[in-house]
Design an enzyme around this catalytic site. Structure first.
Site, PDB file in Angstrom:
ATOM      1  N   MET A  17       0.824  -1.204   0.000  1.00  9.62           N
ATOM      2  CA  MET A  17       0.000   0.000   0.000  1.00  9.62           C
ATOM      3  C   MET A  17       0.860   1.256   0.000  1.00  9.62           C
ATOM      4  SD  MET A  17      -3.473  -0.498   2.233  1.00  9.62           S
ATOM      5  CE  MET A  17      -2.708  -1.026   3.763  1.00  9.62           C
ATOM      6  N   TYR A 152      -2.252  -7.072  17.349  1.00  8.60           N
ATOM      7  CA  TYR A 152      -2.669  -6.328  16.162  1.00  8.60           C
ATOM      8  C   TYR A 152      -3.941  -5.541  16.450  1.00  8.60           C
ATOM      9  CZ  TYR A 152      -3.604  -5.374  11.231  1.00  8.60           C
ATOM     10  OH  TYR A 152      -3.834  -4.740  10.028  1.00  8.60           O
ATOM     11  N   THR A 187      -1.874  -7.346  -0.573  1.00  2.97           N
ATOM     12  CA  THR A 187      -0.489  -6.908  -0.367  1.00  2.97           C
ATOM     13  C   THR A 187       0.351  -8.127  -0.036  1.00  2.97           C
ATOM     14  OG1 THR A 187      -0.711  -6.577   2.029  1.00  2.97           O
ATOM     15  CG2 THR A 187      -1.333  -4.722   0.598  1.00  2.97           C
TER      16      THR A 187
END
Length: 246
Positions: A17, A152, A187
């Site tokens: 990204m 996360y 990605t």
């Protein structure tokens, strides 16, 4: 030329990204400082974009000195800095019994402390170069928990909160702060994920789709937008599918 007269610093800008954001910013007339620890890929991207439009610097987002050097490089090379994109991030996972304290510390350092250090280092220059924009890349995990992605999830919730406190403090100085919450985007970090049931669109997002949102938030088009959250998730958090009777 929506990014004309804009200079952006992008962490994690060498691939995925971040690289897409850099390419689109340059295509829209802006200049970029690409910060990353992937030296070969970062230098190659800067060369691709052109020495008059882009420069690469090694940026470990957990190192405040690296952040200061990146901000200084922006001013030396392009005369100012008025867009900061906190894009760098990592992911790790594990059950509560298996997830190590080191794994927790590592992800908090990159995903949570990293954006804070970048904002702290860049704030004086962002103010002097205003109107300016801070764009923090969070995640749909900043809105909902995900089992075994404890670090996360916690870090992405934290980025969402940091965005708002920064927005409140810096609005008076012409600096806006917003967070972007992608769903699963194609990605290198998630190339092997099966996302068939992640969202009603039944696909991953494309990096360019996220970059278009970054351009909006970085440009003067979003001049009355700060402290806001932008979901780009293919409807992932819109709700559940239809109920069925037994």
């Amino acid at each position: 030329m929506r990014m004309q007269d804009k200079v952006a610093l992008i962490s994690g800008g060498a691939r995925g990204m971040g690289a897409s954001h850099a390419r689109m910013i340059v295509a829209e007339g802006g200049n970029v400082v690409i910060g990353d620890i992937l030296d070969d890929e970062g230098e190659s991207l800067a060369k691709e974009l052109g020495a008059d439009k882009a420069v690469y610097t090694r940026l470990d987002v957990t190192d405040y000195a690296d952040w200061q050097n990146a901000v200084d490089l922006s001013v030396r090379t392009f005369g100012k800095l008025n867009v900061l994109v906190n894009n760098a991030g990592i992911v790790n996972m594990g059950s509560l019994t298996d997830y190590s304290i080191k794994e927790w510390d590592d992800i908090i350092a990159v995903n949570q402390t990293g954006p804070f250090l970048g904002i702290k280092a860049a704030t004086p220059t962002l103010i002097s170069s205003a109107p300016s924009s801070i764009i923090n890349i969070s995640s749909t995990a900043g809105f909902q928990g995900i089992a075994e992605l404890h670090g996360y999830t916690a870090s992405k919730f934290a980025v969402r909160g940091l965005t708002k406190s920064v927005a409140l403090e810096l609005a008076q100085h012409g600096v806006r702060s917003n967070s972007v919450h992608p769903g699963t985007v194609s990605t290198p970090m998630n190339a092997d994920l099966d996302v068939a049931d992640f969202n009603p669109m039944k696909r991953m997002g494309n990096v360019k789709e996220v970059s278009q949102l970054i351009i909006y938030l970085a440009s003067n088009e979003s001049s009355f937008v700060t402290g806001a959250e932008f979901l780009i998730d293919g409807g992932e958090l819109a709700g559940m599918g239809p109920l069925s009777s037994k």
